[in-house]
Design a protein around this motif. Structure first.
Motif, PDB file in Angstrom:
ATOM      1  N   MET A   1      14.922 -29.065 -41.915  1.00 41.98           N
ATOM      2  CA  MET A   1      14.865 -27.786 -42.598  1.00 41.98           C
ATOM      3  C   MET A   1      16.060 -26.954 -42.150  1.00 41.98           C
ATOM      4  O   MET A   1      16.317 -26.823 -40.964  1.00 41.98           O
ATOM      5  N   ASP A   2      16.782 -26.418 -43.115  1.00 41.26           N
ATOM      6  CA  ASP A   2      17.951 -25.591 -42.836  1.00 41.26           C
ATOM      7  C   ASP A   2      17.688 -24.196 -43.386  1.00 41.26           C
ATOM      8  O   ASP A   2      17.742 -23.984 -44.594  1.00 41.26           O
ATOM      9  N   LEU A   3      17.341 -23.247 -42.512  1.00 38.74           N
ATOM     10  CA  LEU A   3      17.033 -21.891 -42.952  1.00 38.74           C
ATOM     11  C   LEU A   3      18.292 -21.034 -42.967  1.00 38.74           C
ATOM     12  O   LEU A   3      19.033 -20.973 -41.990  1.00 38.74           O
ATOM     13  N   GLN A   4      18.501 -20.358 -44.094  1.00 34.18           N
ATOM     14  CA  GLN A   4      19.592 -19.402 -44.228  1.00 34.18           C
ATOM     15  C   GLN A   4      19.039 -18.014 -43.906  1.00 34.18           C
ATOM     16  O   GLN A   4      18.136 -17.532 -44.590  1.00 34.18           O
ATOM     17  N   PHE A   5      19.553 -17.386 -42.876  1.00 37.53           N
ATOM     18  CA  PHE A   5      19.142 -16.024 -42.532  1.00 37.53           C
ATOM     19  C   PHE A   5      19.602 -15.091 -43.642  1.00 37.53           C
ATOM     20  O   PHE A   5      20.763 -15.117 -44.058  1.00 37.53           O
ATOM     21  N   ILE A   6      18.677 -14.256 -44.144  1.00 37.37           N
ATOM     22  CA  ILE A   6      19.011 -13.291 -45.195  1.00 37.37           C
ATOM     23  C   ILE A   6      19.113 -11.888 -44.618  1.00 37.37           C
ATOM     24  O   ILE A   6      20.072 -11.179 -44.855  1.00 37.37           O
ATOM     25  N   GLY A   7      18.090 -11.480 -43.866  1.00 38.15           N
ATOM     26  CA  GLY A   7      18.157 -10.134 -43.311  1.00 38.15           C
ATOM     27  C   GLY A   7      16.930  -9.794 -42.498  1.00 38.15           C
ATOM     28  O   GLY A   7      15.928 -10.494 -42.521  1.00 38.15           O
ATOM     29  N   ILE A   8      17.050  -8.692 -41.793  1.00 36.98           N
ATOM     30  CA  ILE A   8      15.987  -8.208 -40.917  1.00 36.98           C
ATOM     31  C   ILE A   8      15.725  -6.742 -41.246  1.00 36.98           C
ATOM     32  O   ILE A   8      16.633  -6.035 -41.710  1.00 36.98           O
ATOM     33  N   ASP A   9      14.506  -6.299 -41.041  1.00 41.00           N
ATOM     34  CA  ASP A   9      14.140  -4.892 -41.262  1.00 41.00           C
ATOM     35  C   ASP A   9      15.183  -4.010 -40.587  1.00 41.00           C
ATOM     36  O   ASP A   9      15.395  -4.108 -39.379  1.00 41.00           O
TER      37      ASP A   9
END
Length: 85
Positions: A1-9
């Motif tokens: 699984m390769d997760l792309q970080f999008i954003g954080i609060d």
């Protein structure tokens, strides 16, 4: 699984961090956020989708997404659509 970080609060401190990622293989959006309280969970059970059994299946949960994360979720939706192409 390769997760792309999008954003954080954007209002997160060092503790608690509602976050969004996109799985690059499946285009699923992956969310880390606050566990819904019992009152919210109870309302989800009462307001079950038509045609579905009441209750929250053991393999699912209810999370609460802060409104501050909405722009990040929009970005995650766009990234998920791009990953699916």
């Amino acid at each position: 699984m390769d997760l792309q970080f999008i954003g954080i609060d954007p209002d997160t401190g060092k503790n608690g961090s509602p976050t969004a990622w996109v799985d690059q293989e499946t285009a699923d959006i992956v969310i880390q956020s606050y566990t819904a309280d019992e009152g919210t969970r109870a309302q989800c059970v009462v307001n079950t989708a038509p045609g579905h059994a009441k209750g929250i299946p053991h393999h699912e949960t209810v999370i609460r997404i802060p409104v501050r994360l909405v722009p990040i979720l929009r970005e995650a939706c766009d990234a998920a659509e791009r990953a699916q192409l």
